[in-house]
Design a protein around this motif. Sequence first.
Motif, PDB file in Angstrom:
ATOM      1  N   GLU A 118      -4.192  -6.463   7.237  1.00  0.00           N
ATOM      2  CA  GLU A 118      -3.663  -5.130   6.965  1.00  0.00           C
ATOM      3  C   GLU A 118      -2.581  -4.871   8.003  1.00  0.00           C
ATOM      4  N   LEU A 119      -1.339  -4.784   7.542  1.00  0.00           N
ATOM      5  CA  LEU A 119      -0.206  -4.647   8.451  1.00  0.00           C
ATOM      6  C   LEU A 119       0.547  -3.352   8.206  1.00  0.00           C
ATOM      7  N   SER A 120       0.695  -2.569   9.270  1.00  0.00           N
ATOM      8  CA  SER A 120       1.580  -1.422   9.263  1.00  0.00           C
ATOM      9  C   SER A 120       2.847  -1.881   9.973  1.00  0.00           C
ATOM     10  N   ILE A 124       1.268  -3.070   4.206  1.00  0.00           N
ATOM     11  CA  ILE A 124       0.945  -4.115   3.235  1.00  0.00           C
ATOM     12  C   ILE A 124      -0.418  -4.707   3.577  1.00  0.00           C
ATOM     13  N   HIS A 125      -1.075  -5.231   2.580  1.00  0.00           N
ATOM     14  CA  HIS A 125      -2.297  -6.010   2.760  1.00  0.00           C
ATOM     15  C   HIS A 125      -1.999  -7.390   2.209  1.00  0.00           C
ATOM     16  N   VAL A 172       0.840  -1.195   0.000  1.00  0.00           N
ATOM     17  CA  VAL A 172       0.000   0.000   0.000  1.00  0.00           C
ATOM     18  C   VAL A 172       0.875   1.245   0.000  1.00  0.00           C
ATOM     19  N   ASP A 173       1.869   1.262   0.874  1.00  0.00           N
ATOM     20  CA  ASP A 173       2.870   2.340   0.917  1.00  0.00           C
ATOM     21  C   ASP A 173       4.127   1.770   1.559  1.00  0.00           C
TER      22      ASP A 173
END
Length: 123
Positions: A89-91, A20-21, A15-16
Amino acid sequence: MLIKGFYTVLKTTVVDTNTIHVTIKLNKDHDVFNGHFPGNPITPGVCMIQTIKEITQDQVNSTLFLQTISNIKFTALINPNINAELILELSIIEDNNTVKIKNITKFTDGTIALKCNGTFIKN
């Protein structure tokens, strides 16, 4: 993979730079579900934490050890017969020898099943 054959990664989307997803599919026929619980399989929380750790390890390309996990909330039962596909959904924030994560795990319909924050130590 500590629990061999427990899940399969279907898709990883960046995602950035820090997010990540990852879409995974749980193996509804895995032995872990025979004991948790026969006839009504529910994914053990510890298996979900291990899955998050393994996906994070792959992303940062380092072996990790769990230091702390906090704000963990299971908001829905994860039954692989009903919701085998999950979106994590992981930051991920790396800082020297630590990796901090924020996770939201959802069913494909958007229902949140798990939220947690964690800190891992790099080996």
